[in-house]
Design a protein around this motif. Structure first.
Motif, short mmCIF file in Angstrom:
data_model
loop_
_atom_site.label_atom_id
_atom_site.label_comp_id
_atom_site.label_asym_id
_atom_site.label_seq_id
_atom_site.Cartn_x
_atom_site.Cartn_y
_atom_site.Cartn_z
N UNK A 69 1.09 -1.39 -0.12
CA UNK A 69 -0.19 0.08 -0.21
C UNK A 69 0.95 0.93 -0.33
N UNK A 70 2.17 1.60 0.54
CA UNK A 70 2.56 2.38 1.04
C UNK A 70 3.43 2.90 -0.71
N UNK A 71 4.19 1.97 -1.04
CA UNK A 71 4.81 1.81 -2.29
C UNK A 71 3.36 2.03 -3.45
N UNK A 72 1.99 1.63 -3.89
CA UNK A 72 1.11 1.89 -5.03
C UNK A 72 0.55 3.52 -4.16
N UNK A 73 0.75 4.34 -2.92
CA UNK A 73 0.78 5.89 -3.02
C UNK A 73 1.77 6.70 -3.04
N UNK A 74 3.42 5.91 -2.97
CA UNK A 74 4.15 6.85 -4.08
C UNK A 74 4.08 7.09 -5.21
N UNK A 75 3.70 5.85 -5.51
CA UNK A 75 3.29 4.97 -7.01
C UNK A 75 2.19 6.76 -7.81
N UNK A 76 0.98 6.36 -7.14
CA UNK A 76 0.06 7.20 -7.54
C UNK A 76 0.50 9.00 -7.52
N UNK A 77 1.24 9.89 -6.43
CA UNK A 77 1.58 10.33 -6.18
C UNK A 77 3.14 10.97 -7.21
N UNK A 78 3.59 9.97 -7.60
CA UNK A 78 4.70 10.05 -9.12
C UNK A 78 4.17 9.97 -10.24
N UNK A 79 2.95 9.74 -10.01
CA UNK A 79 2.47 10.08 -11.31
C UNK A 79 1.52 10.99 -11.50
N UNK A 80 0.89 11.62 -10.46
CA UNK A 80 0.61 12.47 -11.14
C UNK A 80 1.47 13.80 -11.19
N UNK A 81 2.66 13.68 -10.61
CA UNK A 81 3.86 15.03 -10.33
C UNK A 81 4.38 14.39 -12.71
N UNK A 82 3.86 13.21 -13.34
CA UNK A 82 4.63 13.72 -14.31
C UNK A 82 5.71 12.42 -14.38
N UNK A 83 6.15 11.92 -13.07
CA UNK A 83 8.52 10.83 -13.06
C UNK A 83 8.21 9.77 -13.58
#
Length: 317
Positions: A69-83
């Motif tokens: 869950x922690x990695x999923x949340x980080x990936x979601x945030x990085x997706x929004x940033x476009x990274x």
């Protein structure tokens, strides 16, 4: 830090959290220093994707030691940033893989100088420090993987509680607790049988007068466990370990092990060569305890108990 000097090692979690907060706060400022728009918590995921072009979230979590869950949340945030970007796994179309986007690749190039300077700063701190924090963290992680802090505390609690346990010989005043503790566990899992009533209603005549013994475990003076050695008229076995019962109030206090170990020592002191017992595999804690004491499974003896599905023996000489 006077508080931590006073309270000692029990506040290790709080002290590590303060250290982590300090480093994380500095890390946020360091990213700004190098004009990198990134949150410190993203870095393990980001760097893992720099080293390997694409990974599933499951593999990312496993590789960096984070929860899914922690990695999923980080990936979601990085997706929004476009990274980062997501795509179907070429080897298995049912799975998604994550990789750096074009913007993420550019950031990976820009961050190289920062990584060099941060690494050099950490090396400088290590050179100035008397103790090597990095190596110590690795050692602690390894040791906690072998046995968690929780498991270690449980063991220490048992050790301390064991000091409050006293094993004493049976007295007539313990007849009611001997009966009630056994009726409680037998009735919870099975049905009381004729042989149960014989032993529990008249322990003096059925057990003690025939050469057997009963021990009682007192926890802070309160009787919370009982166990009997029943004399056997058998060429192979001297005694049967039977009617062992421990109150639910004594769970986690090591009462069962201390009581069973004491009854085995009692048999040994009487010159016994082998002890026999009957049980049921549904009673997993009891079976585990018997194995811990060294009992081995045997088969073939007739039993008066319908609930018996395992027979065990222990050589005490």
């Amino acid at each position: 830090m006077n508080f931590f000097e006073e309270v000692g090692k029990v506040a290790i979690g709080s002290r590590l959290r303060i250290l982590t907060d300090k480093v994380t706060e500095d890390a946020a400022q360091i990213y700004k220093l190098y004009h990198i728009d990134m949150q410190p918590k993203w870095f393990p995921v980001f760097y893992a994707l720099v080293r390997e072009k694409e990974k599933t979230i499951t593999k990312l979590a496993r590789d960096i030691g984070h929860s899914h869950p922690s990695v999923s949340k980080i990936i979601s945030e990085m997706l929004k940033k476009g990274y980062v970007k997501e795509s179907k796994d070429k080897a298995d179309g049912r799975r998604n893989v994550v990789s750096l986007s074009k913007k993420g690749v550019e950031i990976s190039k820009e961050i190289k100088d920062q990584i060099i300077d941060v690494n050099a700063a950490i090396e400088e701190i290590s050179a100035q420090a008397q103790h090597k924090l990095w190596e110590a963290i690795g050692e602690w992680e390894f040791l906690l993987e072998q046995k968690t802090l929780l498991r270690r505390v449980i063991e220490k609690k048992k050790e301390r509680d064991s000091l409050k346990v006293e094993i004493v010989d049976y007295l007539p005043e313990y007849q009611e607790i001997f009966r009630s503790l056994n009726v409680e566990w037998i009735s919870t899992y099975f049905t009381m049988e004729e042989s149960d009533y014989k032993a529990l209603d008249d322990p003096q005549g059925y057990i003690l007068d025939k050469g057997g013994f009963i021990l009682v475990a007192l926890y802070e003076g309160e009787p919370l466990g009982v166990c009997a050695l029943i004399k056997m008229n058998d060429e192979e076995y001297d005694f049967e370990l039977a009617k062992m019962a421990v109150s639910p109030k004594a769970q986690g206090k090591n009462v069962g092990f201390l009581l069973a170990n004491a009854i085995v020592e009692k048999a040994r002191s009487l010159g016994a060569s082998k002890i026999y017992l009957e049980s049921n595999t549904i009673l997993k804690p009891a079976i585990n305890l018997y194995h811990k004491l060294g009992f081995k499974k045997v088969a073939g003896k007739p039993t008066p108990y319908a609930r018996c599905n395992i027979q065990m023996e222990l050589a005490v000489k």
